[in-house]
Design a protein around this motif. Structure first.
Motif, PDB file in Angstrom:
ATOM      1  N   ASN A   1       0.837  -1.212   0.000  1.00 25.68           N
ATOM      2  CA  ASN A   1       0.000   0.000   0.000  1.00 25.68           C
ATOM      3  C   ASN A   1       0.868   1.257   0.000  1.00 25.68           C
ATOM      4  O   ASN A   1       0.540   2.251  -0.649  1.00 25.68           O
ATOM      5  N   ASP A   2       1.974   1.215   0.740  1.00 17.95           N
ATOM      6  CA  ASP A   2       2.848   2.397   0.782  1.00 17.95           C
ATOM      7  C   ASP A   2       3.525   2.614  -0.569  1.00 17.95           C
ATOM      8  O   ASP A   2       3.654   3.752  -1.035  1.00 17.95           O
ATOM      9  N   VAL A   3       3.961   1.526  -1.197  1.00 11.97           N
ATOM     10  CA  VAL A   3       4.612   1.664  -2.507  1.00 11.97           C
ATOM     11  C   VAL A   3       3.609   2.221  -3.522  1.00 11.97           C
ATOM     12  O   VAL A   3       3.907   3.149  -4.281  1.00 11.97           O
ATOM     13  N   ALA A   4       2.395   1.663  -3.499  1.00  8.22           N
ATOM     14  CA  ALA A   4       1.370   2.118  -4.454  1.00  8.22           C
ATOM     15  C   ALA A   4       1.014   3.591  -4.207  1.00  8.22           C
ATOM     16  O   ALA A   4       0.837   4.362  -5.155  1.00  8.22           O
ATOM     17  N   ALA A   5       0.940   4.002  -2.918  1.00  8.95           N
ATOM     18  CA  ALA A   5       0.614   5.398  -2.608  1.00  8.95           C
ATOM     19  C   ALA A   5       1.715   6.315  -3.130  1.00  8.95           C
ATOM     20  O   ALA A   5       1.444   7.390  -3.686  1.00  8.95           O
ATOM     21  N   HIS A   6       2.956   5.882  -2.943  1.00  8.81           N
ATOM     22  CA  HIS A   6       4.087   6.677  -3.427  1.00  8.81           C
ATOM     23  C   HIS A   6       4.015   6.811  -4.958  1.00  8.81           C
ATOM     24  O   HIS A   6       4.176   7.893  -5.515  1.00  8.81           O
ATOM     25  N   LEU A   7       3.761   5.691  -5.630  1.00 11.29           N
ATOM     26  CA  LEU A   7       3.654   5.731  -7.095  1.00 11.29           C
ATOM     27  C   LEU A   7       2.494   6.645  -7.516  1.00 11.29           C
ATOM     28  O   LEU A   7       2.616   7.407  -8.484  1.00 11.29           O
ATOM     29  N   ALA A   8       1.387   6.580  -6.775  1.00 11.37           N
ATOM     30  CA  ALA A   8       0.227   7.419  -7.110  1.00 11.37           C
ATOM     31  C   ALA A   8       0.598   8.896  -6.994  1.00 11.37           C
ATOM     32  O   ALA A   8       0.239   9.713  -7.842  1.00 11.37           O
ATOM     33  N   GLU A   9       1.354   9.227  -5.933  1.00 12.24           N
ATOM     34  CA  GLU A   9       1.767  10.633  -5.756  1.00 12.24           C
ATOM     35  C   GLU A   9       2.676  11.091  -6.893  1.00 12.24           C
ATOM     36  O   GLU A   9       2.716  12.267  -7.245  1.00 12.24           O
ATOM     37  N   LEU A  10       3.411  10.134  -7.467  1.00 13.36           N
ATOM     38  CA  LEU A  10       4.290  10.488  -8.592  1.00 13.36           C
ATOM     39  C   LEU A  10       3.545  10.487  -9.923  1.00 13.36           C
ATOM     40  O   LEU A  10       4.141  10.658 -10.971  1.00 13.36           O
ATOM     41  N   GLY A  11       2.234  10.212  -9.852  1.00 12.35           N
ATOM     42  CA  GLY A  11       1.428  10.298 -11.080  1.00 12.35           C
ATOM     43  C   GLY A  11       1.084   8.964 -11.713  1.00 12.35           C
ATOM     44  O   GLY A  11       0.621   8.934 -12.863  1.00 12.35           O
ATOM     45  N   ALA A  12       1.280   7.862 -11.006  1.00  7.95           N
ATOM     46  CA  ALA A  12       0.979   6.550 -11.604  1.00  7.95           C
ATOM     47  C   ALA A  12      -0.468   6.510 -12.087  1.00  7.95           C
ATOM     48  O   ALA A  12      -1.366   7.070 -11.460  1.00  7.95           O
ATOM     49  N   GLU A  13      -0.653   5.825 -13.210  1.00  5.71           N
ATOM     50  CA  GLU A  13      -1.992   5.757 -13.796  1.00  5.71           C
ATOM     51  C   GLU A  13      -2.918   4.870 -12.989  1.00  5.71           C
ATOM     52  O   GLU A  13      -2.460   3.938 -12.312  1.00  5.71           O
ATOM     53  N   GLU A  14      -4.207   5.144 -13.171  1.00  7.32           N
ATOM     54  CA  GLU A  14      -5.217   4.270 -12.568  1.00  7.32           C
ATOM     55  C   GLU A  14      -4.947   2.820 -12.992  1.00  7.32           C
ATOM     56  O   GLU A  14      -4.629   2.549 -14.154  1.00  7.32           O
ATOM     57  N   GLY A  15      -5.048   1.925 -12.058  1.00  7.36           N
ATOM     58  CA  GLY A  15      -4.883   0.500 -12.371  1.00  7.36           C
ATOM     59  C   GLY A  15      -3.493  -0.020 -12.099  1.00  7.36           C
ATOM     60  O   GLY A  15      -3.270  -1.234 -12.095  1.00  7.36           O
ATOM     61  N   THR A  16      -2.535   0.895 -11.870  1.00 10.91           N
ATOM     62  CA  THR A  16      -1.166   0.456 -11.558  1.00 10.91           C
ATOM     63  C   THR A  16      -1.220  -0.496 -10.363  1.00 10.91           C
ATOM     64  O   THR A  16      -1.868  -0.214  -9.355  1.00 10.91           O
ATOM     65  N   THR A  17      -0.565  -1.631 -10.504  1.00 12.92           N
ATOM     66  CA  THR A  17      -0.698  -2.703  -9.514  1.00 12.92           C
ATOM     67  C   THR A  17       0.666  -3.055  -8.932  1.00 12.92           C
ATOM     68  O   THR A  17       1.647  -3.165  -9.672  1.00 12.92           O
ATOM     69  N   VAL A  18       0.716  -3.193  -7.614  1.00 11.56           N
ATOM     70  CA  VAL A  18       1.960  -3.572  -6.935  1.00 11.56           C
ATOM     71  C   VAL A  18       1.711  -4.915  -6.246  1.00 11.56           C
ATOM     72  O   VAL A  18       0.751  -5.064  -5.491  1.00 11.56           O
ATOM     73  N   VAL A  19       2.570  -5.890  -6.545  1.00 11.41           N
ATOM     74  CA  VAL A  19       2.457  -7.207  -5.901  1.00 11.41           C
ATOM     75  C   VAL A  19       3.787  -7.495  -5.226  1.00 11.41           C
ATOM     76  O   VAL A  19       4.846  -7.260  -5.811  1.00 11.41           O
ATOM     77  N   ALA A  20       3.737  -7.999  -3.992  1.00  5.55           N
ATOM     78  CA  ALA A  20       4.987  -8.399  -3.323  1.00  5.55           C
ATOM     79  C   ALA A  20       4.881  -9.862  -2.901  1.00  5.55           C
ATOM     80  O   ALA A  20       3.795 -10.348  -2.568  1.00  5.55           O
ATOM     81  N   GLU A  21       6.013 -10.540  -2.942  1.00  4.18           N
ATOM     82  CA  GLU A  21       6.023 -11.935  -2.477  1.00  4.18           C
ATOM     83  C   GLU A  21       6.068 -11.995  -0.959  1.00  4.18           C
ATOM     84  O   GLU A  21       5.695 -12.996  -0.355  1.00  4.18           O
ATOM     85  N   SER A  22       6.578 -10.926  -0.330  1.00  2.59           N
ATOM     86  CA  SER A  22       6.483 -10.828   1.127  1.00  2.59           C
ATOM     87  C   SER A  22       6.469  -9.353   1.510  1.00  2.59           C
ATOM     88  O   SER A  22       6.882  -8.491   0.720  1.00  2.59           O
ATOM     89  N   GLN A  23       5.956  -9.064   2.709  1.00  2.00           N
ATOM     90  CA  GLN A  23       5.980  -7.694   3.241  1.00  2.00           C
ATOM     91  C   GLN A  23       6.618  -7.740   4.628  1.00  2.00           C
ATOM     92  O   GLN A  23       6.356  -8.650   5.414  1.00  2.00           O
ATOM     93  N   THR A  24       7.420  -6.727   4.906  1.00  2.00           N
ATOM     94  CA  THR A  24       8.041  -6.675   6.233  1.00  2.00           C
ATOM     95  C   THR A  24       7.237  -5.796   7.190  1.00  2.00           C
ATOM     96  O   THR A  24       7.443  -5.840   8.392  1.00  2.00           O
ATOM     97  N   ALA A  25       6.317  -4.997   6.638  1.00  2.00           N
ATOM     98  CA  ALA A  25       5.491  -4.128   7.484  1.00  2.00           C
ATOM     99  C   ALA A  25       4.075  -4.083   6.915  1.00  2.00           C
ATOM    100  O   ALA A  25       3.490  -3.008   6.756  1.00  2.00           O
TER     101      ALA A  25
END
Ligand code: BTN
Length: 278
Positions: free
Chosen positions: A47-71
């Motif tokens: 969610n944090d990575v996607a929010a950061h990308l959104a703030e940089l202008g990422a298009e609607e639908g941009t998807t972030v998948v992780a194999e693991s999360q530390t937080a």
């Protein structure tokens, strides 16, 4: 979108072949979702990575998948247990507009995604997935998946919503404090789950239900939600109020996604905050 990419994207690599193939089969149902995927071996929170990308202008639908999360984060500041390969950890950047943006988009997206995830689990596995208000997908009362929709506004105008989805795939060693309350696809089917197929079906279903929301088909979401709802009309809930604990029977949801609870002779509307199911 070329500079200043989040540091986390240093851990990105190619989308695995099985996922690529599964997504190709549902391409037409996915709309903008998953057109651009950032696939990470690990990150703090998608969610944090996607929010950061959104703030940089990422298009609607941009998807972030992780194999693991530390937080990995859940609602109410809880941790989302996210060890490698044990679950799907996915976040999608959405940019609701028009009437949807003027209503309560994060709440409506939470409801719509609950429907989508429950439907996708039923389609892929045949398991009787249900939804527990507001955001839990459960099987036999145990939590299988959770949704964390986080909106960002500027000057009163909605900029984006990050829709985070966590789905338990493997019957892994869950921490003792949640072990009795959670389940996984593998635990329910006694077979390893097909990560690629599940991810593709979930993204396709989320895209279809998001299309319902954007087109103003709120009734379609609400009636699907009611059909899939766990224990609506039968279960009791309680919550803390300034006047003490309030208890009542969860009866329905309204068109804004609020839970309607019968307390004595009146109906109380629960919008957010924490309720306890009894
Ligand atoms: C909940 O039920 O409390 C919501 C859980 C949401 C977990 C997902 S996993 C992917 C995304 N990244 C996060 O940090 N949280 C969401």
């Amino acid at each position: 979108m070329k500079s200043n990419l989040p540091d986390a994207l240093r851990h990105s690599h190619e989308v695995p072949d099985d996922v690529r193939r599964a997504l190709a089969r549902v391409r037409e149902r996915c709309g903008a979702i998953s057109r651009r995927i950032h696939w990470l071996t690990t990150t703090g929170s998608t969610n944090d990575v996607a929010a950061h990308l959104a703030e940089l202008g990422a298009e609607e639908g941009t998807t972030v998948v992780a194999e693991s999360q530390t937080a990995g984060r859940g609602r109410h500041g809880r941790t989302w247990f996210s060890p490698p390969g044990a679950g799907l950890y996915v976040s999608v950047v959405l940019r609701p507009a028009g009437e949807l943006a003027r209503r309560n988009p994060a709440a409506l997206l939470t409801l719509a995604s609950g429907v989508a995830v429950a439907e996708a689990v039923r389609t892929v596995t045949g398991l009787p997935a249900e939804i527990k208000w507001p955001n839990d997908v459960v099987i036999n009362r145990r939590k299988l998946a959770g949704i964390l929709a986080e909106g960002a506004s500027q000057g009163g105008t909605l900029q984006h919503v990050v829709l985070g989805l966590g789905v338990n795939l493997q019957a892994t060693a869950y921490p003792a404090e949640i072990a009795l309350r959670v389940t996984s696809i593998e635990a329910e089917t006694s077979r390893p789950s097909d990560r690629a197929l599940m991810l593709a079906e979930i993204l396709a279903a989320v895209s279809e239900r998001y299309a319902d929301l954007r087109a103003g088909r709120f009734d379609a979401i609400l009636s699907a939600w009611r059909r899939l709802a766990w224990a609506l009309g039968a279960a009791f809930v309680e919550w803390d109020s300034p006047d003490g604990v309030i208890r009542g029977r969860a009866e329905d949801i309204d068109e804004h996604g609020a839970l309607l609870v019968r307390v004595g002779g009146r109906i109380e509307r629960v919008v957010a905050g924490e309720i306890r199911w009894m």
